[in-house]
Design a protein around this motif. Sequence first.
Motif, PDB file in Angstrom:
ATOM      1  N   GLU A 121       0.821  -1.215   0.000  1.00 24.56           N
ATOM      2  CA  GLU A 121       0.000   0.000   0.000  1.00 24.56           C
ATOM      3  C   GLU A 121       0.852   1.261   0.000  1.00 24.56           C
ATOM      4  N   SER A 163     -10.225  -9.820 -12.992  1.00 26.67           N
ATOM      5  CA  SER A 163      -9.652  -9.970 -11.659  1.00 26.67           C
ATOM      6  C   SER A 163      -9.496  -8.619 -10.963  1.00 26.67           C
ATOM      7  N   ALA A 164      -8.998  -7.630 -11.702  1.00 27.81           N
ATOM      8  CA  ALA A 164      -8.820  -6.295 -11.123  1.00 27.81           C
ATOM      9  C   ALA A 164     -10.153  -5.716 -10.657  1.00 27.81           C
ATOM     10  N   PHE A 165     -11.207  -5.950 -11.445  1.00 25.62           N
ATOM     11  CA  PHE A 165     -12.546  -5.456 -11.092  1.00 25.62           C
ATOM     12  C   PHE A 165     -13.028  -6.089  -9.790  1.00 25.62           C
ATOM     13  N   PHE A 167     -11.192  -7.594  -7.518  1.00 25.85           N
ATOM     14  CA  PHE A 167     -10.288  -7.253  -6.414  1.00 25.85           C
ATOM     15  C   PHE A 167     -10.628  -5.879  -5.843  1.00 25.85           C
ATOM     16  N   TYR A 168     -10.918  -4.936  -6.724  1.00 24.90           N
ATOM     17  CA  TYR A 168     -11.296  -3.594  -6.271  1.00 24.90           C
ATOM     18  C   TYR A 168     -12.551  -3.650  -5.394  1.00 24.90           C
ATOM     19  N   LEU A 169     -13.541  -4.420  -5.834  1.00 22.78           N
ATOM     20  CA  LEU A 169     -14.769  -4.548  -5.050  1.00 22.78           C
ATOM     21  C   LEU A 169     -14.527  -5.263  -3.726  1.00 22.78           C
ATOM     22  N   SER A 170     -13.577  -6.197  -3.718  1.00 27.55           N
ATOM     23  CA  SER A 170     -13.342  -7.001  -2.511  1.00 27.55           C
ATOM     24  C   SER A 170     -12.603  -6.236  -1.420  1.00 27.55           C
ATOM     25  N   MET A 171     -12.093  -5.059  -1.725  1.00 22.96           N
ATOM     26  CA  MET A 171     -11.333  -4.295  -0.737  1.00 22.96           C
ATOM     27  C   MET A 171     -12.220  -3.762   0.393  1.00 22.96           C
ATOM     28  N   ASP A 172     -13.517  -3.723   0.161  1.00 20.03           N
ATOM     29  CA  ASP A 172     -14.463  -3.305   1.198  1.00 20.03           C
ATOM     30  C   ASP A 172     -14.935  -4.554   1.944  1.00 20.03           C
ATOM     31  N   HIS A 182     -13.296 -11.731  -3.443  1.00 19.03           N
ATOM     32  CA  HIS A 182     -11.863 -12.070  -3.377  1.00 19.03           C
ATOM     33  C   HIS A 182     -11.603 -13.395  -4.099  1.00 19.03           C
ATOM     34  N   SER A 185     -11.805 -12.982  -7.793  1.00 20.56           N
ATOM     35  CA  SER A 185     -10.580 -12.345  -8.270  1.00 20.56           C
ATOM     36  C   SER A 185      -9.457 -13.368  -8.421  1.00 20.56           C
TER      37      SER A 185
END
Length: 215
Positions: A121, A163-165, A167-172, A182, A185
């Motif tokens: 990060e 996968s990127a799509f 992964f972005y959603l899974s960050m919440d 996740h 992804s």
Amino acid sequence: MVWHLLTSDHVLKFVFETITDVSFLPGLVVLGRRGRHFECYVGLAQFITSFFYNLCDALDVSVFLPALQWHMLNNIFSITLGCFTLIYLMGNRNELRDHVLRYTVFSAVWVFQVKDEFWMEQSQYTVSVPVACAILLLFRMVTRTPPYSIAKIKWGALALLTSAFFFYLSMDDLTDRFRLLHGLSQISVGVALYYLWQSLPSDHYKKYDKVLPQY
């Protein structure tokens, strides 16, 4: 190993977060069949560390190592495998050059991850390695486009975008409570690697490497 009473939440997280690691195995089979032993070793290490991290995280247990330490190891092997994929896609005609690149990348990622305290990060050093590999890949594509299988590249690229799509959603964590996104992804990455590792001819080096002298 520390176990406790498992709930339905643990089981769902295990299914979506851990079982989906199996999606990396077809890509490893491709690497093994093509004789790409170093990539296969790193890919297998990535699979093992990812599996145990996700297992510990999903079930709130420790298996030999706590989840955090499995995560640290997985960072090293995941980043290295991504860089190895970029090196492969360069389509270099000299296998010795690729050996040097791979060992350099593996060593740099390991040292830089220690310096960055194993996180991405706020990475100050580790991010430079995949960026450098991406620049070399772009240079190779501009100067001499490798003999890609366009269909394999397209499927691989589409899977990476998917996968990127996810992964972005899974960050919440509130949105992805059971790690379903996740897992999706991870499956998409596994599909991408399966296609990308087949995007160049299996005998690519044999076509261009010089025959070693016989004594």
